[in-house]
Design an enzyme around this catalytic site. Structure first.
Site, PDB file in Angstrom:
ATOM      1  N   ASP A 166      15.125 -15.491 -65.597  1.00 12.27           N
ATOM      2  CA  ASP A 166      13.907 -16.320 -66.003  1.00 12.27           C
ATOM      3  C   ASP A 166      13.961 -17.815 -65.496  1.00 12.27           C
ATOM      4  O   ASP A 166      15.039 -18.340 -65.118  1.00 12.27           O
ATOM      5  CB  ASP A 166      13.879 -15.903 -67.554  1.00 12.27           C
ATOM      6  CG  ASP A 166      15.152 -16.217 -68.243  1.00 12.27           C
ATOM      7  OD1 ASP A 166      16.217 -16.734 -67.613  1.00 12.27           O
ATOM      8  OD2 ASP A 166      15.425 -15.529 -69.396  1.00 12.27           O
ATOM      9  N   HIS A 173      16.181 -10.542 -77.891  1.00 13.90           N
ATOM     10  CA  HIS A 173      16.010 -10.450 -76.474  1.00 13.90           C
ATOM     11  C   HIS A 173      16.832 -10.284 -75.404  1.00 13.90           C
ATOM     12  O   HIS A 173      17.923 -10.978 -75.779  1.00 13.90           O
ATOM     13  CB  HIS A 173      14.881 -11.749 -76.410  1.00 13.90           C
ATOM     14  CG  HIS A 173      15.333 -12.865 -76.390  1.00 13.90           C
ATOM     15  ND1 HIS A 173      15.167 -14.128 -76.785  1.00 13.90           N
ATOM     16  CD2 HIS A 173      16.424 -13.535 -75.754  1.00 13.90           C
ATOM     17  CE1 HIS A 173      15.863 -15.206 -76.647  1.00 13.90           C
ATOM     18  NE2 HIS A 173      16.963 -14.917 -75.879  1.00 13.90           N
TER      19      HIS A 173
HETATM   20  C1  F6R Z   1      18.590 -16.614 -70.094  1.00 16.03           C
HETATM   21  C2  F6R Z   1      18.534 -15.258 -70.787  1.00 16.03           C
HETATM   22  C3  F6R Z   1      18.526 -15.099 -72.290  1.00 16.03           C
HETATM   23  C4  F6R Z   1      20.037 -15.456 -72.870  1.00 16.03           C
HETATM   24  C5  F6R Z   1      19.767 -15.355 -74.365  1.00 16.03           C
HETATM   25  C6  F6R Z   1      20.991 -15.965 -74.789  1.00 16.03           C
HETATM   26  O1  F6R Z   1      18.494 -16.535 -68.860  1.00 16.03           O
HETATM   27  O2  F6R Z   1      18.452 -14.244 -70.312  1.00 16.03           O
HETATM   28  O3  F6R Z   1      18.032 -13.812 -72.792  1.00 16.03           O
HETATM   29  O4  F6R Z   1      20.927 -14.806 -72.494  1.00 16.03           O
HETATM   30  O5  F6R Z   1      19.051 -16.389 -74.967  1.00 16.03           O
HETATM   31  O6  F6R Z   1      21.207 -17.218 -74.881  1.00 16.03           O
HETATM   32  P1  F6R Z   1      22.860 -17.851 -75.278  1.00 16.03           P
HETATM   33  O7  F6R Z   1      23.855 -17.193 -74.000  1.00 16.03           O
HETATM   34  O8  F6R Z   1      22.656 -19.337 -74.644  1.00 16.03           O
HETATM   35  O9  F6R Z   1      23.122 -17.540 -76.565  1.00 16.03           O
END
Ligand code: F6R
Length: 258
Positions: free
Chosen positions: A67, A138
């Site tokens: 993304d 998500h």
């Molecule tokens: C970003 C993505 C998101 C993150 C998720 C968790 O490329 O794929 O789904 O993996 O928002 O974010 P963190 O790891 O910062 O807690």
């Protein structure tokens, strides 16, 4: 899903990186899918270490990121393109032209999304997809309510995700409110998925994803349909898993068998 409860984040990162590294060794022209955010940072550090200390060769790989924030150019310091360059691509020997991050500023974003999907297909699909999970369940930016068959498109972020990601921006108002994201359907087509999860704030979402019903209200739960998904989580993130003793027992059996 293969669930491994690790002693700490360092073990989460090492084991998950091991799957990516094994793929690159077995298939030097592998297509890798990458995520941004805090969760995969340790995994990327481990890949960099394997490159620098053990000569792991990334010169033949192709990468696709999940993304990008809508409205942010790749040069913007908070863009996911900048994140990937700083945290991985600048430190390994992948040629930059073999790395792909969705454009957040394409004039015709719909056309750009279709082209992104076509390029993944032309490259033969993603061999290993790295994933994190949001506190609302998500994967990529497929927020609750996203179709489980969705493809790359523009999505609006929930207030929860905007709050969660505000830590990367100077002001909350600076957090983009939408993003270009691979769909759940796109992710499910990856041959192998590797999810890294750390911290108590992820425990409810992770338990719902692994042990709850498959539902668009927690898009990570769609991975229950995926034939080869590996989840690596630390103790804090595993806190709400009902079957944790079973997962630990499976891990012991697997280690004994190998
Ligand atoms: C970003 C993505 C998101 C993150 C998720 C968790 O490329 O794929 O789904 O993996 O928002 O974010 P963190 O790891 O910062 O807690």
């Amino acid at each position: 899903m293969e669930v491994t409860i690790c002693t700490d984040y360092a073990e989460v990162s090492r084991l998950a990186a091991g799957i990516v590294a094994d793929m690159v060794r077995a298939m030097p022209d592998a297509v890798l899918g990458f995520a941004t955010g805090s969760s995969p940072l340790g995994l990327y550090k481990e890949l960099i270490r394997l490159h620098k200390e053990e000569g792991l060769d990334f010169s033949g790989i192709t990468t696709f990121n999940l993304d990008e924030y809508y409205g942010l150019d790749g040069d913007h310091p908070q863009s996911y393109r900048s994140f990937m360059n700083e945290n991985l691509f600048n430190h390994i020997n992948v040629p930059m032209e073999q790395t792909h991050v969705p454009s957040g500023t394409a004039e015709d974003w719909l056309e750009a999304c279709e082209a992104y999907e076509d390029l993944i297909e032309d490259m033969g699909g993603i061999d290993v997809q790295v994933l994190g999970i949001g506190s609302d369940g998500h994967i990529a930016f497929n927020e609750p309510g996203s179709s489980l068959g969705s493809r790359t498109r523009r999505v609006y972020l929930t207030q929860q995700t905007i709050e969660d990601n505000a830590r990367f921006f100077e002001r909350r108002e600076d957090v983009p409110t939408s993003a270009i994201s691979m769909g759940v359907g796109t992710i499910l087509e990856a041959a192998t998925c590797v999810m890294v999860v750390s911290g108590a704030n992820k425990a409810p979402a992770l338990a719902a994803a692994i042990e709850g019903p498959v539902t668009a209200m927690n898009t990570a739960s769609a991975l229950q349909w995926h034939p080869d998904t590996w989840v690596f989580c630390d103790e804090a993130a595993a806190a709400d898993l009902e079957m944790r003793d079973y997962y630990n027992w499976i891990r012991k059996q697997r280690e004994a068998d190998s």
